[in-house]
Design an enzyme around this catalytic site. Sequence first.
Site, short mmCIF file in Angstrom:
data_model
loop_
_atom_site.label_atom_id
_atom_site.label_comp_id
_atom_site.label_asym_id
_atom_site.label_seq_id
_atom_site.Cartn_x
_atom_site.Cartn_y
_atom_site.Cartn_z
N GLU A 7 -14.03 51.07 -53.99
CA GLU A 7 -14.49 49.70 -53.76
C GLU A 7 -14.67 49.68 -52.05
OE1 GLU A 7 -12.50 46.13 -55.45
OE2 GLU A 7 -11.85 45.84 -53.19
N ARG B 38 -36.99 37.54 -26.01
CA ARG B 38 -36.67 36.33 -25.56
C ARG B 38 -36.58 36.52 -23.90
NH1 ARG B 38 -35.79 30.82 -25.66
NH2 ARG B 38 -33.59 30.39 -24.96
N GLN C 252 -27.22 43.13 -18.23
CA GLN C 252 -26.05 44.07 -18.67
C GLN C 252 -25.25 43.52 -19.76
OE1 GLN C 252 -23.49 45.78 -15.86
NE2 GLN C 252 -23.82 47.78 -16.53
#
Length: 379
Positions: free
Chosen positions: A242, A268, A279
């Site tokens: 799992e 952007r 940064q």
Amino acid sequence: MIEWNDEQRSLQEAFARWHADLSADHIDLDRQGGFSWEKWEMIRQSGILRLPFDEEWGGMGQDLLTTMGVLETLGYGCRNGGINFSVSTHIVSAGVPIQRFGSRPLKERFLPRICDGSAIGAHAITESGSGSDAMSMQTKAVADGDHYRLNGSKTFVSNGPVAEQFVVYARTNPALGAWGVTAFVVERGTPGLTVGQPIDKMGLRNSPLCELFFDDCRVPAGNVIGKPGLGFSILDYVMKWEILCSFVINVGEMQHRMERCVDYARSRRQFNQPIGSFQSVANKIVDMKIGTETARNWLYSTARRFLANGNVTVDIAIAKLLASESNFASAVNAVQIFGGNGYMTEYGLEKDLRNATAGTIYSGTSEVQRNRIAKMLGL
């Protein structure tokens, strides 16, 4: 780093052709909640559910690593985290224990329908008083001739509202502790079994869960997986699968999210420059890269050791902890990088954050994983 061979790459590419259709309307489906039978039919047609099962039962006979590679690709390409989670639950929680430990009659009855997805599977471990402490379960199974009578309840049963068969863990001999737990296959419609209503939840909203109630539920002794008292060993094996399979899906999701953030940070612009030149933004993306690669490496290296019959107790705990917390951190960073857009539902990133929260809870909480690692260190 995994080097996939031509056959493995072909499998990944073949399943990738379904990703666009599986992703369609994922934001609206999340908003609506509930299970999408239309998407499940696509999953069935893709054949992904057949991956790790023997060809005798309709499977593809692929090993764990190959299965993980395809599931990582699913995480990368399919934006519906709920359906991804239901796929992993169906394969691992219901199919793997029957294939590894089940009798031939059990395999003949259940594996073909698990392979083709015509009967969705779930497993029932958690109870209202026992979450990560699974061995404190109170559900009991008492031998009654050629049947067992189950009494008790389970909660947070993923796939439960739509499942046809449940792998249920119950105490058959409380005096033996962990060795007094037995695993059963219980079919929907069995007298004495009540399937509760879907429980509304924060994330993974297209993977429904519910409670189960057992009131003198008579289950044939032939539905015992393995032998009575083997339940803890079965659960331990299943939980390894799992963690490896469900969290490698998250790695694919993290990879896609990171690439999306890189593209956004390049395009952007604020203050006359791409936001990626700042940064503080770039560092977030670097952290996403590190988290993705570290989680990927731990999951695959742990899988290799598991296949080689190595002791992976600590490895599994570390892999789960790294993958779940890296996925959560990645989702937080993505919302922050996208700013106001990230907070809007139309971008799908707030949905990723809600989904990622669950990973730090299910399959053993982050706190439990840290405790387990500390214990193995002798602390």
